[in-house]
Design a protein around this motif. Structure first.
Motif, mmCIF file in Angstrom:
data_model
loop_
_atom_site.group_PDB
_atom_site.id
_atom_site.type_symbol
_atom_site.label_atom_id
_atom_site.label_comp_id
_atom_site.label_asym_id
_atom_site.label_seq_id
_atom_site.Cartn_x
_atom_site.Cartn_y
_atom_site.Cartn_z
ATOM 1 N N GLU A 15 4.901 1.721 8.404
ATOM 2 C CA GLU A 15 5.475 3.038 8.659
ATOM 3 C C GLU A 15 4.682 3.765 9.736
ATOM 4 O OE1 GLU A 15 8.268 3.933 7.546
ATOM 5 O OE2 GLU A 15 8.547 2.367 6.028
ATOM 6 N N GLN A 16 5.356 4.111 10.805
ATOM 7 C CA GLN A 16 4.724 4.744 11.964
ATOM 8 C C GLN A 16 3.959 6.011 11.578
ATOM 9 O OE1 GLN A 16 4.718 3.499 15.019
ATOM 10 N NE2 GLN A 16 3.713 5.219 16.074
ATOM 11 N N ALA A 17 4.473 6.772 10.632
ATOM 12 C CA ALA A 17 3.856 8.045 10.249
ATOM 13 C C ALA A 17 2.486 7.862 9.606
ATOM 14 C CB ALA A 17 4.770 8.804 9.298
ATOM 15 N N HIS A 18 2.178 6.645 9.178
ATOM 16 C CA HIS A 18 0.908 6.407 8.488
ATOM 17 C C HIS A 18 -0.064 5.581 9.325
ATOM 18 C CE1 HIS A 18 2.093 8.402 4.856
ATOM 19 N NE2 HIS A 18 3.202 7.683 4.792
ATOM 20 N N VAL B 87 -6.241 4.737 8.370
ATOM 21 C CA VAL B 87 -6.889 3.427 8.257
ATOM 22 C C VAL B 87 -8.133 3.524 7.387
ATOM 23 C CG1 VAL B 87 -8.069 1.579 9.502
ATOM 24 C CG2 VAL B 87 -5.988 2.582 10.452
ATOM 25 N N ALA B 88 -8.920 4.565 7.594
ATOM 26 C CA ALA B 88 -10.145 4.728 6.816
ATOM 27 C C ALA B 88 -9.841 4.765 5.327
ATOM 28 C CB ALA B 88 -10.869 6.003 7.247
ATOM 29 N N SER B 89 -8.752 5.435 4.951
ATOM 30 C CA SER B 89 -8.406 5.563 3.542
ATOM 31 C C SER B 89 -7.947 4.241 2.946
ATOM 32 C CB SER B 89 -7.310 6.622 3.384
ATOM 33 O OG SER B 89 -6.982 6.786 2.020
ATOM 34 N N TRP B 90 -6.950 3.603 3.593
ATOM 35 C CA TRP B 90 -6.410 2.391 2.965
ATOM 36 C C TRP B 90 -7.339 1.193 3.092
ATOM 37 C CZ3 TRP B 90 -5.868 -1.713 6.114
ATOM 38 C CH2 TRP B 90 -5.438 -1.552 7.434
ATOM 39 N N MET B 91 -8.101 1.105 4.171
ATOM 40 C CA MET B 91 -9.006 -0.038 4.295
ATOM 41 C C MET B 91 -10.133 0.042 3.276
ATOM 42 S SD MET B 91 -10.862 -1.635 7.671
ATOM 43 C CE MET B 91 -9.286 -1.773 8.529
ATOM 44 N N GLN B 92 -10.632 1.266 3.039
ATOM 45 C CA GLN B 92 -11.631 1.440 1.999
ATOM 46 C C GLN B 92 -11.049 1.091 0.636
ATOM 47 O OE1 GLN B 92 -14.862 4.714 1.588
ATOM 48 N NE2 GLN B 92 -13.068 5.555 0.598
ATOM 49 N N ALA B 93 -9.824 1.526 0.378
ATOM 50 C CA ALA B 93 -9.183 1.241 -0.906
ATOM 51 C C ALA B 93 -8.973 -0.251 -1.104
ATOM 52 C CB ALA B 93 -7.844 1.979 -0.994
ATOM 53 N N LEU B 94 -8.482 -0.932 -0.077
ATOM 54 C CA LEU B 94 -8.218 -2.362 -0.188
ATOM 55 C C LEU B 94 -9.511 -3.144 -0.421
ATOM 56 C CD1 LEU B 94 -6.193 -4.699 0.019
ATOM 57 C CD2 LEU B 94 -6.477 -4.640 2.508
ATOM 58 N N THR B 95 -10.545 -2.811 0.331
ATOM 59 C CA THR B 95 -11.827 -3.500 0.163
ATOM 60 C C THR B 95 -12.413 -3.206 -1.213
ATOM 61 O OG1 THR B 95 -12.211 -3.244 2.546
ATOM 62 C CG2 THR B 95 -14.089 -3.888 1.209
ATOM 63 N N HIS B 96 -12.345 -1.955 -1.625
ATOM 64 C CA HIS B 96 -12.847 -1.565 -2.950
ATOM 65 C C HIS B 96 -12.131 -2.353 -4.047
ATOM 66 C CE1 HIS B 96 -13.586 1.908 -6.022
ATOM 67 N NE2 HIS B 96 -14.497 0.961 -6.127
ATOM 68 N N TYR B 97 -10.820 -2.449 -3.957
ATOM 69 C CA TYR B 97 -10.063 -3.190 -4.964
ATOM 70 C C TYR B 97 -10.540 -4.631 -5.065
ATOM 71 C CZ TYR B 97 -6.453 -6.172 -6.867
ATOM 72 O OH TYR B 97 -5.808 -7.155 -7.577
ATOM 73 N N LEU B 98 -10.745 -5.284 -3.940
ATOM 74 C CA LEU B 98 -11.107 -6.700 -3.984
ATOM 75 C C LEU B 98 -12.496 -6.900 -4.582
ATOM 76 C CD1 LEU B 98 -9.622 -7.880 -0.586
ATOM 77 C CD2 LEU B 98 -8.689 -8.202 -2.890
ATOM 78 N N GLY C 15 0.829 -1.188 0.000
ATOM 79 C CA GLY C 15 0.000 0.000 0.000
ATOM 80 C C GLY C 15 0.867 1.242 0.000
ATOM 81 N N CYS C 16 0.459 2.264 -0.769
ATOM 82 C CA CYS C 16 1.233 3.499 -0.879
ATOM 83 C C CYS C 16 0.324 4.711 -0.718
ATOM 84 C CB CYS C 16 1.908 3.595 -2.249
ATOM 85 S SG CYS C 16 3.045 2.259 -2.654
ATOM 86 N N PHE C 17 0.855 5.741 -0.083
ATOM 87 C CA PHE C 17 0.268 7.072 -0.109
ATOM 88 C C PHE C 17 1.201 7.963 -0.911
ATOM 89 C CE2 PHE C 17 -2.008 6.012 4.018
ATOM 90 C CZ PHE C 17 -3.279 6.055 3.457
ATOM 91 N N ASP C 18 0.665 8.574 -1.989
ATOM 92 C CA ASP C 18 1.486 9.380 -2.892
ATOM 93 C C ASP C 18 2.738 8.624 -3.309
ATOM 94 O OD1 ASP C 18 -0.280 11.520 -2.981
ATOM 95 O OD2 ASP C 18 0.647 12.543 -1.287
ATOM 96 N N ASP C 19 2.535 7.344 -3.620
ATOM 97 C CA ASP C 19 3.574 6.452 -4.142
ATOM 98 C C ASP C 19 4.670 6.108 -3.135
ATOM 99 O OD1 ASP C 19 2.407 6.213 -6.747
ATOM 100 O OD2 ASP C 19 3.180 8.202 -7.220
ATOM 101 N N GLN C 20 4.468 6.436 -1.874
ATOM 102 C CA GLN C 20 5.415 6.068 -0.832
ATOM 103 C C GLN C 20 4.890 4.844 -0.082
ATOM 104 O OE1 GLN C 20 8.499 7.600 -0.509
ATOM 105 N NE2 GLN C 20 7.762 8.494 -2.429
ATOM 106 N N PRO C 21 5.602 3.725 -0.112
ATOM 107 C CA PRO C 21 5.112 2.504 0.540
ATOM 108 C C PRO C 21 4.961 2.698 2.050
ATOM 109 C CG PRO C 21 6.881 1.985 -0.992
ATOM 110 C CD PRO C 21 6.866 3.479 -0.838
ATOM 111 N N PHE C 22 3.861 2.194 2.575
ATOM 112 C CA PHE C 22 3.637 2.297 4.017
ATOM 113 C C PHE C 22 3.054 1.030 4.621
ATOM 114 C CE2 PHE C 22 -0.529 3.142 2.358
ATOM 115 C CZ PHE C 22 -1.408 2.635 3.319
ATOM 116 N N ALA C 23 2.565 0.109 3.803
ATOM 117 C CA ALA C 23 1.856 -1.049 4.357
ATOM 118 C C ALA C 23 2.016 -2.264 3.463
ATOM 119 C CB ALA C 23 0.371 -0.733 4.539
ATOM 120 N N TYR C 24 1.817 -3.413 4.072
ATOM 121 C CA TYR C 24 1.853 -4.711 3.400
ATOM 122 C C TYR C 24 0.521 -5.403 3.634
ATOM 123 C CZ TYR C 24 2.920 -9.696 2.798
ATOM 124 O OH TYR C 24 2.895 -11.031 2.424
#
Length: 215
Positions: A135-138, A144-155, A96-105
């Motif tokens: 990444e602690q900064a994320h 969480v709201a942003s990436w969890m929505q994105a991950l669920t949407h993708y699937l 997972g990336c925010f503005d193309d910076q990896p932050f999550a697996y």
């Protein structure tokens, strides 16, 4: 943060009559959308072992992550872990990336070929997720709201026949369960894996898209 439930079952996709043939895994970026709440792009790409191994190993060796995943180890151990998943047709590894910076697996898996399958009325195209923010900064609920929505949407977008996305956090992981509930997941029940008491979290396609305006 949700760690893998256990080692996956032996690969059954396409070899057992009641299991669908799983498609070839994608490569590269698989999802991107702009999150106006964050003012940032959130994207998902497939993990590249050569390019992501050191990052993955660093994340796995942080005490916070080790407490849930219990996968701390050497670069070679982590290479073997990722190579095993790369060869497994039931699991897709994502960064997972925010503005193309990896932050999550993330690990996205076909639930019918996973050990979660006996614990509920699994559908042919249900997907499951394991989640790790490295990444602690994320960290934090707004991220969480942003990436969890994105991950669920993708699937749901990846396979139109997927009707449910599931997860199995540890039953005492109140923070993650609360985060998931805030994003439309509900707790179906608690159950016992060999290594943990888990909460079965679930979101349906209908519930996800109801009232949402997503591209």
């Amino acid at each position: 943060m949700i760690a893998p439930s256990s080692k996956p079952l032996a690969s059954t996709a396409g070899s057992v009559p009641d299991h669908p043939q799983r498609p070839a895994k994608p490569a590269g970026e698989v999802y991107r959308r702009f999150d106006p709440q964050l003012g940032a792009w959130v994207s998902l790409r497939t993990l590249d072992i050569c390019g992501d191994l050191e990052r993955f190993s660093r994340w796995q060796n942080t005490p916070r992550v080790m407490a849930f995943w219990e996968e701390g180890g050497s670069l070679e151990q982590h290479r073997q872990y990722l190579e095993k998943l790369a060869a497994d047709p039931h699991t897709l590894t994502l960064i997972g990336c925010f503005d193309d910076q990896p932050f999550a697996y993330f690990e996205a898996y076909w639930a019918k070929e996973d050990r979660i399958a006996p614990f509920y009325d699994v559908g042919d195209y249900d997907r499951g997720i394991h989640m790790l923010v490295g990444e602690q900064a994320h960290r934090g609920p707004h991220k969480v709201a942003s990436w969890m929505q994105a991950l669920t949407h993708y699937l749901f977008e990846d396979e139109p026949r997927t009707q449910r996305v599931v997860a199995e956090p540890r039953a005492d992981n109140d923070k993650m369960i609360s985060y998931m509930q805030s994003q439309g997941y509900h707790c179906v029940k608690e159950f016992d894996f060999p290594h943990k008491r888990a909460a079965l979290m679930m979101q349906s396609r209908e519930d996800f898209f109801e009232g949402r305006l997503l591209d």
